[in-house]
Design a protein around this motif. Sequence first.
Motif, PDB file in Angstrom:
ATOM      1  N   ALA A  55     -13.549  16.242   7.375  1.00 31.38           N
ATOM      2  CA  ALA A  55     -11.664  16.543   6.105  1.00 31.38           C
ATOM      3  C   ALA A  55     -11.180  17.123   7.283  1.00 31.38           C
ATOM      4  N   GLN A  56     -11.439  16.791   8.853  1.00 32.31           N
ATOM      5  CA  GLN A  56     -10.147  17.018   9.528  1.00 32.31           C
ATOM      6  C   GLN A  56      -9.545  15.407   9.959  1.00 32.31           C
ATOM      7  N   MET A  60      -7.233  16.525   6.349  1.00 29.64           N
ATOM      8  CA  MET A  60      -6.986  18.083   5.279  1.00 29.64           C
ATOM      9  C   MET A  60      -8.128  18.398   6.020  1.00 29.64           C
ATOM     10  N   ASP A  61      -6.923  20.377   6.541  1.00 29.03           N
ATOM     11  CA  ASP A  61      -6.896  21.172   6.848  1.00 29.03           C
ATOM     12  C   ASP A  61      -5.990  22.206   7.061  1.00 29.03           C
ATOM     13  N   TRP A  62      -6.451  22.379   5.486  1.00 32.92           N
ATOM     14  CA  TRP A  62      -5.364  23.500   5.327  1.00 32.92           C
ATOM     15  C   TRP A  62      -5.561  24.879   5.700  1.00 32.92           C
ATOM     16  N   TRP A  63      -7.175  24.877   6.339  1.00 34.43           N
ATOM     17  CA  TRP A  63      -7.524  26.444   6.415  1.00 34.43           C
ATOM     18  C   TRP A  63      -7.017  26.197   8.033  1.00 34.43           C
TER      19      TRP A  63
END
Length: 84
Positions: A55-56, A60-63
Amino acid sequence: MTDELATRSGASLADVLERVLDKGIVIVGDISVNVVDVELLTLRVRLFVASAQTAQEMGMDWWTDDPFFSPGRRELAPERPPQP
């Protein structure tokens, strides 16, 4: 015989899971409830399953900035004003 089958299916399940987490998978679905041509409810489901590393790599690294998922960053999160 059953132990061999369970071992093979467990190994194949592990292989599938490893591939899904490595490459990622997207599941998309729409559910619509209509009565006499009147749309009452529409649910749109978008599900992305992958490892955190995959994901990163896809951006996508919203967390990483979410205080709930990064307890060490709670001090950095801006304080919310009290609700009236």
